[in-house]
Design an enzyme around this catalytic site. Sequence first.
Site, PDB file in Angstrom:
ATOM      1  N   SER A 126      -9.583   2.128   2.726  1.00 29.84           N
ATOM      2  CA  SER A 126      -8.644   2.953   1.850  1.00 29.84           C
ATOM      3  C   SER A 126      -7.731   2.021   0.804  1.00 29.84           C
ATOM      4  O   SER A 126      -7.260   2.437  -0.021  1.00 29.84           O
ATOM      5  CB  SER A 126      -7.899   3.958   2.698  1.00 29.84           C
ATOM      6  OG  SER A 126      -7.049   3.206   3.349  1.00 29.84           O
ATOM      7  N   LYS A 159       0.649  -1.180   0.030  1.00 26.59           N
ATOM      8  CA  LYS A 159       0.110  -0.041  -0.007  1.00 26.59           C
ATOM      9  C   LYS A 159       0.982   1.241  -0.023  1.00 26.59           C
ATOM     10  O   LYS A 159       1.965   1.259   0.688  1.00 26.59           O
ATOM     11  CB  LYS A 159      -0.894  -0.028   1.152  1.00 26.59           C
ATOM     12  CG  LYS A 159      -2.062   1.041   1.264  1.00 26.59           C
ATOM     13  CD  LYS A 159      -2.919   0.766   2.452  1.00 26.59           C
ATOM     14  CE  LYS A 159      -4.051   1.772   2.461  1.00 26.59           C
ATOM     15  NZ  LYS A 159      -4.845   1.918   3.779  1.00 26.59           N
ATOM     16  N   SER A 173     -10.009  -0.322   6.791  1.00 26.80           N
ATOM     17  CA  SER A 173      -9.056   0.411   5.538  1.00 26.80           C
ATOM     18  C   SER A 173      -8.687  -1.393   5.179  1.00 26.80           C
ATOM     19  O   SER A 173      -8.191  -1.283   3.595  1.00 26.80           O
ATOM     20  CB  SER A 173      -8.045   1.213   5.528  1.00 26.80           C
ATOM     21  OG  SER A 173      -9.025   2.286   5.648  1.00 26.80           O
TER      22      SER A 173
END
Lengths: 505, 498, 99
Positions: free
Chosen positions: B152, B77, B176
Site C-alpha cells: 500500500s 505515508k 506494504s
Amino acid sequence: MTLTYEDVIAKYEPVLGLEVHVELNTHSKMFCGCSTDFGGEPNTQTCPVCLGMPGALPVVNEKAIESSILIGLALNCSIAPFSRFSRKNYFYPDMPKNFQISQYDEPICVNGYLDVEIDTEEGIKKFRVEIERVHMEEDTGKSLHVGGATGRIHGADYSLLDYNRAGIPLVEIVTKIVPGTGKYAPEVAKAYVAQLRDILRSLGVSDVRMEQGSLRCDANVSLRLIGAEQLGTRSETKNVNSLRSVERAVRGEMIRHAELLNKGERVVQETRHFQEDTGLTRSGRSKEQAEDYRYFPEPDLVPVAPDAAWIEKLRESLPEHPSLRRARLQEQWAVPDKEMAAMLNADALDIVEETVLLGADPTRARGWWLGEISRIANESGVAIVELAITPKDVAQIVALVAKGDLTDKLARQVVEGVIAGEGTPQQVIDSRGLKVVSDESALMAAIERAIAAQPETAEKIRNGHIPAAGALIGAVMKDTKGQADAARVRELLLAHLGQPNTINP
Amino acid sequence: MITRSAHEMSAAMVKGEVTSEQLTQLHLNRISAVDQQVHAFLHVDTEGALAQARAVDAARSSGEKVGPLAGVPLALKDVMVQKGIPTTAGSKILEGWRPPYDSTVVSKLKTAGVVILGKTNMDEFAMGSSTENSAYGPTHNPWDLTRIPGGSGGGSSASLAAFEAPLAIGTDTGGSIRQPAAVTGTVGVKPTYGGVSRYGLIAFSSSLDQAGPCARTVLDAALLHEVIAGHDAHDATSINAPVPEVVKAARSGDVKGMKIGVVKELNGDGYQAGVRSRFEESLELLAKAGAEIVEVSCPNFEYALAAYYLIAPSECSSNLARFDAMRYGIRVGDEGAASAESVMNLTREVGFGREVKRRIILGTYALSSGYFDAYYGSAQKVRTLIMQDFTKAFASADVLVSPTCPTTAFKIGEKANDPLAMYLNDIATIPVNMAGIGGMSLPCGLAPEDGLPVGFQIMAPAMQDQRMYSVGAALEAALLTQWGSPLLSKIPALAGSK
Amino acid sequence: MSQLSRSDVANLARLARIDMTDAELDHLATEMDVILAAVARVQEVATPEIAPTSHPIPIHNVTRPDVVSASLTPEAALSGAPAQEDNRFRVPQILGEEA
Ligand SMILES: [Mg+2]
Ligand SMILES: [Zn+2]
C-alpha cells in the site's frame, strides 16, 4: 385480574440472575489519562483515545486492574492467572470506536460467591449467591436527546453527544443463576446488591452511588413451574438505580411473567426498562435480528497475567469483610438482632462505628443516630450521612451528657442546632445559652419559689407522699428553662422537705 | 543534490554546502516538476516544511547539537497522523480531516529535526498491493509510469525513486513497505512488531501493522530506523527494550561467518525468471562476502496467505467501525428525519472503496458466531505454525532470505478485478508480519526480461533487526561494486526533470 | 458451490453498517465464494491441539499508572465533527434502545 404475589409463588419458582456494573473511582479513565471527575463541561475530559480517533491506542489503567482483583478477592473468586481483553463489536453513537473493550472468554476473576442474609418473619435466612465472573470494561458517552415531545430518545429530532464518560472504567459482576430463593427472590436480589455495595465501599474502589449511576443493576428473572426442571425464558431489566427498585423490579417481573404464562402466552427474551415512577418495566425496542457481537481478542492490548506476588500483596491490603465486621461489631456492642437490622437498614453502621471510635459509648452513639438524628433525617427526607452533624459532634454531645454538662433534653437541642447549621456543639451551647444550672443556691432559690407557689403539694411531700414531688420538680425545671439537672433538683427538694430519695426518676 | 543519499545530504549541511531550507526547496521544486506524473503525494505542506527547515538551520547555526537526520526532508505515508495536516489514509471517508494530535512517529521525526514535506498516496486504509485502491487516484511507478509502484505504500516508495524525497515513512501489514520498495528499486524495512510505536498510525490490522523506514540506501534506512524506533508508553504492544543497533550494523556490513538461510518455499514456481536469477546472483555475492548459504524449509508458509486474508480483514472490520460520520470525517445523508443508523450506512457506502468493503464484509463473516472457530480461530492457529517454522529455521540460520515479490511491477489495471491474483503479490512478505519479526527489501538488480527492479528480502528474528542491516549493507556494497553506480542511476528521466 | 447467498451478504452488510444495492450484494456474494474457498485452506492444518496466536510478540501486563494527563480542549475534540452544538457532537436521531 391482576395476580397477587401470593398467586405467583404458589405456582412458580423464580430464578434470578444479577449483573451489576460498577464504575471504579480511579482518577483517570480505563485506557487513557482523561479525568473521571463527575459533572465536567461537555467534552472537556476527552482525548484521541477515548474519542476513538484514527490511530489512537488504549493502555490499561493499572489501578483498574488492581481494583478488579480486589473485588474478585472480596467475592471469594479465583483470580485468573491469564486474562485478556476482547472487543465487543456493535454500532452505537455513544460508543466512539463502535466496539467496547471488554472481557469475554478470559475474565480477570471467576467462580466466587457472596452469602447474603435477609430478615424474614421466620427469622434470619441465608442465601449463597454464586458469582460467575468479574470482568473489566469501559463505559460509553452520554447522549442528550433534543426535540420531540418527550425529551426521550423516541421522537427526538437529533441527539448531542458528550464523551466525558466514555472510557470510564467499569467492572461487571455477573452471578450464576440463583435458584431456590422462592418467595424471597425480590429480597435476596435487594440484599445481594446492598451487601455487594457495602463490600465495594469497604474496598474503596467505587463511590457506589446508585442514584449517580456508579452502581447499576440489571436483573434477569425467569419463572418455572414448581417442580419443573426446564428454566423459563428470562427478561433482563435495566435502569434499576436504587435498592428499593431492585426489589420492586424483580417482584414486578415475576408477576408479569406469571400473568403471561397463566394466559398461555410466551415470555419474550428481551431487555426491559424499569420505570421508577410506576415500578413497572417497559419493553426495550425489540431487535428485528439478533445482534452478533463478533468478540475477538483486543489486538491493541496485551494479556493481563497477575503473578502470585501481586495477588498476595492485594490480598493483604483487603479490609475486613463487611459480614465479618458486622458480626464483630454486633458482638462488641452487644446489639440485639432486630436493632442490628435497623442499623443496617438505616445505613448507620459506619457512622456509629466512627462515633464509637471517637470515644462514645456504643449504645448511646447508636441511640442518637437511630433516634433523634434519624427522626430529623426522615422528616427532611435525606439520609443521616447527608445531615450536617458528624460523628465527632455526636461523640462530644455524648461526652457532655455523661459529664452532666448537658441533660438529654438539652442535648436534643444541641443536636438540632448542629443540624440546623449553627456550628459545633459548643457553639450551639454558647449561642443558645444551653447550660445545666448547677449553681446550688440558684436551684435552692427556685425550689423555694416552687414551694411557695404550691404549699399544699409541699405539705403532701412532707407527709411522705413522695410521688407528688414530680409537680414541684416540673416547676423548678420550668423556672430554670430546662437547664437544671432534674435528678439533682429531686435530691435537693426531697432533702429540703425531710424525705429520703428512694425512687430514681 | 536531490539524487544523493540522506546521509550525504546531512553531511553537506554539516559542511555548510547547503542549508535545510535550500534542500527542502529543491525537493519542493522537484515535487512541483514531476508529481503530476508520479502522483506520490496527496498533500504537500510547503509552508510547514520550509518553516521546519528554517528552524533546523537556525538551531544548527546557533551551535545547537542536532541529530544526524536534522534538516533532511521526508515523505510521510498518509496513514500516519500529523497534527493539523490533512490525513486521509487514502480514503474518501476521512476527506478534510485534520487530526488534533501527532502520532508518536511524527513526534519523533519533529524532535529529530526531520523535515516533513507532506503526505504520500496509498491504497485506502493500506489495503492493497498497487496503490490503485487510493480514493485519490493511483500512483505511478517512476521506472515505468504505466506500472504500479506497489502498495500500500506506493506513494512513499515512488517519492524516493522519483527523487522527490530522500527518506519516507511506510507501514507494513503484509508487505506494504517491502513490496513497494522492491518494485521501485528502493530500500524498505519492516522492523520487529512493537519496535516502532503504532500510536497515531491509522490501524488496518492491529496485530500486523508496523511502521518503518523507506530510503534509497541501507544506511539511510538505518538512520531513520533509529529516529522512529523505541518504546512508547502510548502503545501497549510497544517493546520495552533498547533499539537494536541498526546504524552500527549498516555501517559495518559484515557478514563473515553468518549463516544465511534460503527459504525453499519462497523461491521457485510462480517466481518470475528474472527475479530468480537476480536473487541467485545476490546469494553468490553474499557467499563471496563470507556468509554461509544454507537452505531451510518452512512448510506452513503455504497457509500464510490464507491466514492473513482472515486475520487482517477480521481486525479491519472492527478497526474501521469508528468511521461512522458521528465525530469526524464526511457525513452523507443527514437530511430530514434520517436516523443516525441510516447516515452511518450511507456514509460508509459512499466513503469506503470496493476493496475496503470487501475486506470488512470478509472480516465480519470470519468473526461472526458460528464461523469464528473455522475461520478466525483457524487462522490464529496457522499463525502459531508459521512462528514455529521461523523458530526452527532461525535455529539453523542467522537470517532468512527470499525474493521480496514473485514478479516485478505489473501494469496499472492488470489485476484490479482479480483480488486473489492481487493478494498473491504478498506471498513472500506476509509470513514476516504473521510472526512479528523484521523484514527488509533492498534492490538486487533489474530483471533482464523487463528491465524492472527486483527486490531481495532479508528476514531476522524478533528484536534482531540489526542482522538485516548487516546483510543488507554487505549485499548493497557488493552490488554497487559490481554495477559501478546505484541502481536508481539507471531510472528513466521523468519529463520536467533536468 | 455457493457458500454465501445475497441475504447472507446483506446481513453482513447490516452488521457492518454499509448500505449496498442488490447488484453489489450479488457481486460480493460471488467474490466472497471465491475468496472463502481460498482462505478456508487454514482449516487443513488448524488442528485442535495447536494454540492460537493473537499477538505476535508475547508480552503481558502492560499498564499505565492511574494519573490524569491533559485532555484535548473541546474545540480540538470537536474540530473534525460534521456537526456540533454547545460543545457536543450533534448526530441524527438515534433509533435504538433507551440508554
Ligand atoms: Mg458488559
Ligand atoms: Zn481520553
